[in-house]
Design an enzyme around this catalytic site. Structure first.
Site, mmCIF file in Angstrom:
data_model
loop_
_atom_site.group_PDB
_atom_site.id
_atom_site.type_symbol
_atom_site.label_atom_id
_atom_site.label_comp_id
_atom_site.label_asym_id
_atom_site.label_seq_id
_atom_site.Cartn_x
_atom_site.Cartn_y
_atom_site.Cartn_z
ATOM 1 C CE LYS A 77 50.333 36.519 37.771
ATOM 2 N NZ LYS A 77 50.784 37.391 36.709
ATOM 3 C CG ASN B 298 52.097 39.762 34.424
ATOM 4 O OD1 ASN B 298 51.407 39.216 35.282
ATOM 5 N ND2 ASN B 298 51.878 40.983 34.004
ATOM 6 N N GLY C 44 31.157 38.568 31.628
ATOM 7 C CA GLY C 44 31.317 39.637 30.642
ATOM 8 C C GLY C 44 31.489 39.153 29.221
ATOM 9 N NE ARG D 80 48.889 33.796 27.489
ATOM 10 C CZ ARG D 80 48.103 34.455 26.644
ATOM 11 N NH1 ARG D 80 47.763 33.901 25.497
ATOM 12 N NH2 ARG D 80 47.669 35.650 26.929
ATOM 13 C CB CYS E 42 39.278 34.913 38.474
ATOM 14 S SG CYS E 42 39.971 35.999 37.223
ATOM 15 C CG HIS F 232 40.379 28.274 32.948
ATOM 16 N ND1 HIS F 232 39.750 29.147 33.793
ATOM 17 C CD2 HIS F 232 41.333 28.981 32.298
ATOM 18 C CE1 HIS F 232 40.327 30.336 33.673
ATOM 19 N NE2 HIS F 232 41.276 30.257 32.780
HETATM 20 N N1 GLN Z 1 35.099 40.779 31.916
HETATM 21 C C1 GLN Z 1 36.211 39.954 31.588
HETATM 22 C C2 GLN Z 1 35.743 38.791 30.728
HETATM 23 O O1 GLN Z 1 34.699 38.300 30.928
HETATM 24 C C3 GLN Z 1 36.915 39.439 32.816
HETATM 25 C C4 GLN Z 1 38.136 38.636 32.484
HETATM 26 C C5 GLN Z 1 39.033 38.237 33.634
HETATM 27 O O2 GLN Z 1 38.622 38.119 34.755
HETATM 28 N N2 GLN Z 1 40.275 37.983 33.370
HETATM 29 O O3 GLN Z 1 36.429 38.332 29.852
HETATM 30 ZN ZN ZN Z 2 38.145 36.284 35.779
#
Ligand code: GLN
Ligand code: ZN
Length: 771
Positions: free
Chosen positions: A116, A121, A444, A527, A655, A706
């Site tokens: 960053k 951002n 999620g 992006r 994260c 990733h």
């Molecule tokens: N709950 C979100 C997902 O699973 C979390 C995304 C993130 O940490 N950027 O996509």
């Molecule tokens: Zn995440």
């Protein structure tokens, strides 16, 4: 008095540059075609600024990927692994290989690291430094762009990353040296560039030195003085602008005003109070560039406020020594508000409060006219219009909601506290939830396939009606629930198929947010992101996620985790209000999320995750400001999470950040469970939690989402062993690093099946050990 722009957005109208780059990468257009698009964008930008009446128009603010990478190529600081590419390929291909890696023609070369740009951002490519590194003028981009501008009749102001800032942005790739030692080796290349520019007629040069407004050690300060003294010696006539931004000069004030340069640029949006300090000590020869227009937000400038700062300066040093400018490069602003012409997306009432890059250029020029001795009638009209817009923003019922303000006022410390401490909550939770050791869950989202995105697009276009869209999403959700049951995940998620983006989804349902059609800003390379705009008091008119969570829970006897984005992350990834502190806006969002948490609980959801991946990136640039930020950020999270019963389990997720230095604050958030990214560092991140004796439960990610690579069960068992070496097994959860939305189903299935097996294996091993 003069005007100048520190840098103009380079993505072109309708993200032209993004499209051209991606076409070039996939072989659909030629290099010449790509270069043409770049040239075109530059010329349009110059013309626009020229027509607006800007005095010093920047060049070299354009970039095909990133301005720091441009500098790396200019200095020939090319890491060894690109040697073969440098020999075989064009300069542009080498450049893109450094940015994106090169996996073709039998080669497999990794990209340079990206991180960053200060607290924005935007992401830049991190320079790599070695002890015996040599530098030479490699890419002639800056000189070519200056000549291009000259060809269209503009004596541009080349913009170049200051030598110190360039070094301080980089990373030492071997031990036993200090990167500052490289300054003397890089300097000759800077000198060569300046010589050529001067020979071609350059009058001004802008060195971007944002580090001058950050915490600096003594060695850096010394090097600043040395380098600029040397440059001055070699170029007694070149007009040197040193641009600081994103912070105030504070303890670097005397250093900054002692540099032998012609103009010092100040960010008076971030730090208006520094002006008074600067004016107290400014040497007689130094000119000041006043960054009064916010270069990184979308609000119209308050002319009266800016004029006060300008007058304060003219009173002290006169008109001649002043330049007027946006606070920083307009790279961080969307291009053109005129392109927002859909009343139902952005109403004219709200639009009148905004200004994008093109409008900020006009504002800069208008401010100069207004500050002059006798502004003409049409300029005075602009001032009157501006006053009216600013006034309407101060009082508009669209923005101001007394109920929201009152509620914030009566929010107390108690509202930011769970009823009982974690140790007691844990017992109530275990009673109800009945989870096994090493419980498995995901973060999620499940894969957002082409079909899912297609449904949403069709629904937006009206090709699917609400019922059809809803049915499709329900089917996808049910399939995902069934599949998680089948493979034996302990805490299920609904998959987030109804969501486009984790902030946008909530912004669309909260009051106080608007969206733009074309408000794109560059995030990295090709992006771009289109952040929501928080313009007014935030509240939640209706439940936002209860429908989907309730539906998913109705399908299964297992626990389904409710899934929310936290207040700090929503704040961090939006354009925010500038008429009240961020902390206050954050508190309003927190209360809205709290309502949602409470409603989820009422609907029978007993595990609720509030994601805060952006909490760390919100940290102020100056360390002395951290404490204040962390205090309100943590409080906002707690307000959102603390309205539930002891037995309701609150999760959070973070994260891709360093946690070590904020671990106490993470613990203060008091989430019952935190899931964090860990696998890329092979659980090293966990050490911070271990040393600290993190009290609550924790799910260190056991595989990297990733990459399409499917991890083996054994690998994950190993990682769990590593985790147990530092965190008691009773505290551990098993989950991936982050959401799965960018993955394909095929690899997701294999990976999660192996993950569940790894959790069971870990339990077995533990049972054997303890018997
Ligand atoms: N709950 C979100 C997902 O699973 C979390 C995304 C993130 O940490 N950027 O996509
Ligand atoms: Zn995440």
């Amino acid at each position: 008095m003069q005007t100048h722009i520190l840098g103009y957005p380079r993505i072109g109208s309708n993200r032209k540059l993004k499209k051209a780059c991606e076409q070039y990468w996939s072989g659909k257009i030629t290099l010449d075609e790509l270069l043409d698009v770049g040239k075109n964008i530059r010329q349009n930008n110059w013309k626009l600024q020229q027509e607006a009446g800007i005095d010093l128009i920047p060049c070299n603010d354009f970039s095909f990927y990133d301005q720091v990478l441009d500098m790396t190529l200019t200095l020939g600081a090319i890491p060894e692994r690109y040697e073969e590419i440098a020999l075989k390929k064009s300069e542009t291909d080498l450049y893109f290989a450094m940015a994106r890696g090169f996996q073709k023609e039998g080669l497999d070369i990794t990209a340079m690291e990206m991180t960053k740009w200060f607290d924005t951002n935007y992401h830049f490519i991190v320079p790599e430094f070695h002890k015996n590194q040599e530098f030479k003028l490699f890419s002639r981009k800056i000189i070519n762009e200056f000549l291009d501008a000259k060809q269209v009749g503009i004596n541009a102001k080349p913009v170049i990353i200051g030598l110190l800032t360039y070094i301080l942005l980089g990373k030492e790739k071997e031990e036993g040296f200090n990167k500052l030692e490289l300054a003397q080796k890089i300097l000759p290349v800077y000198i060569q560039i300046l010589k050529e520019l001067e020979t071609h007629g350059a009058e001004y040069i802008q060195f971007d030195e944002p580090f001058l407004a950050l915490d600096l050690d003594e060695k850096s300060k010394e090097t600043y003085s040395l380098i600029y003294a040397e440059i001055r010696k070699q170029f007694p006539h070149l007009k040197i602008i040193v641009a600081t931004y994103f912070e105030g000069l504070r303890d670097n004030l005397s250093l900054a005003v002692s540099l032998p340069v012609n103009v010092l640029h100040l960010d008076l949006v971030r730090s208006p109070e520094q002006l008074e300090e600067v004016l107290k000590v400014i040497p007689e020869t130094l000119h000041l560039s006043l960054g009064v227009i916010d270069g990184r937000n979308i609000w119209k400038n308050d002319f009266e406020k800016s004029l006060r700062l300008i007058r304060q300066t003219t009173d002290k040093i006169g008109l001649e020594r002043i330049l007027i400018a946006p606070s920083c490069s307009l790279l961080h602003s969307p291009s053109d508000l005129d392109q927002e012409n859909n009343e139902s997306v952005l109403s004219s009432e709200i639009k009148q409060w905004m200004a994008f890059a093109k409008q900020k250029v006009s504002e800069t020029v208008t401010l100069k006219k207004l500050a002059a001795e006798n502004p003409d009638y049409s300029t005075l009209l602009l001032l009157a219009e501006n006053k009216k817009a600013i006034e309407s923003r101060k009082t508009s019922p669209l923005i101001h909601n007394s109920e929201v303000k009152d509620r914030v006022d009566v929010t107390t410390e108690e509202d930011a506290k769970r009823n009982k401490p974690f140790s007691m909550r844990k017992i109530s939770q275990q009673d109800i939830l009945n989870l096994p050791l090493f419980p498995t869950t995901t973060i999620g989202s499940f894969p957002q396939t082409k079909e899912v995105r297609n449904w949403r697009a069709k629904f937006k276009k009206g090709e699917l009606n609400a019922k059809q869209y809803d049915d499709l999403l329900k089917k996808e959700t049910e399939r995902t629930i069934r599949w998680q049951e089948e493979i034996g995940i302990d805490v299920l998620v609904h998959g987030e198929f109804e969501r486009n983006d984790m902030v946008e989804y909530f912004g669309e349902q909260l009051s106080g947010f608007v969206f733009t059609q074309n408000g794109w800003v560059q995030s990295y390379g090709s992006r771009c992101v289109k952040p929501p705009v928080i313009f007014g008091d935030v509240y939640r008119p209706n439940p936002m996620t209860v429908y989907w969570s309730e539906y998913a829970q109705s399908l299964t006897k297992k626990w389904v985790k409710g899934m929310l984005t936290g207040p700090v992350t929503i704040l961090q990834w939006s354009f925010v209000r500038d008429d009240q502190p961020r902390s206050l806006t954050c508190k309003q969002i927190a209360l809205a999320i709290r309502d949602e948490v409470n409603d989820l609980e009422k609907a029978g959801i007993r595990i609720i995750q509030i994601d805060e991946p952006a909490i760390r990136e919100g940290l102020p640039l100056r360390k002395s400001d951290w404490k204040h930020y962390l205090q309100w950020a943590v409080e906002a999270f707690r307000i959102s999470a603390s309205g539930v019963e002891d037995a309701t389990q609150i999760h959070t997720h973070m994260c891709y950040s360093e946690f070590n230095d904020i671990i106490q604050n993470i613990a203060d958030m008091d989430a019952d469970v935190i899931t964090i990214e860990c696998s890329r560092s092979q659980m090293e991140l966990l050490n911070a939690f271990a040393d600290f004796k993190y009290p609550n439960e924790i799910g260190p990610g056991v595989y990297d989402i990733h990459s399409p690579r499917v991890p083996s069960k054994e690998e994950m068992v190993e990682l769990l062993k590593k985790a147990q070496a530092v965190i008691p097994a009773q505290q551990l959860w098993v989950n991936p690093d982050c959401g799965l939305k960018t993955r394909h189903w095929d690899e997701t299935e294999k990976a999660l099946i192996a993950m569940v097996e790894a959790s069971r294996e870990a339990s077995k091993l533990l049972a054997v050990q303890t018997h």
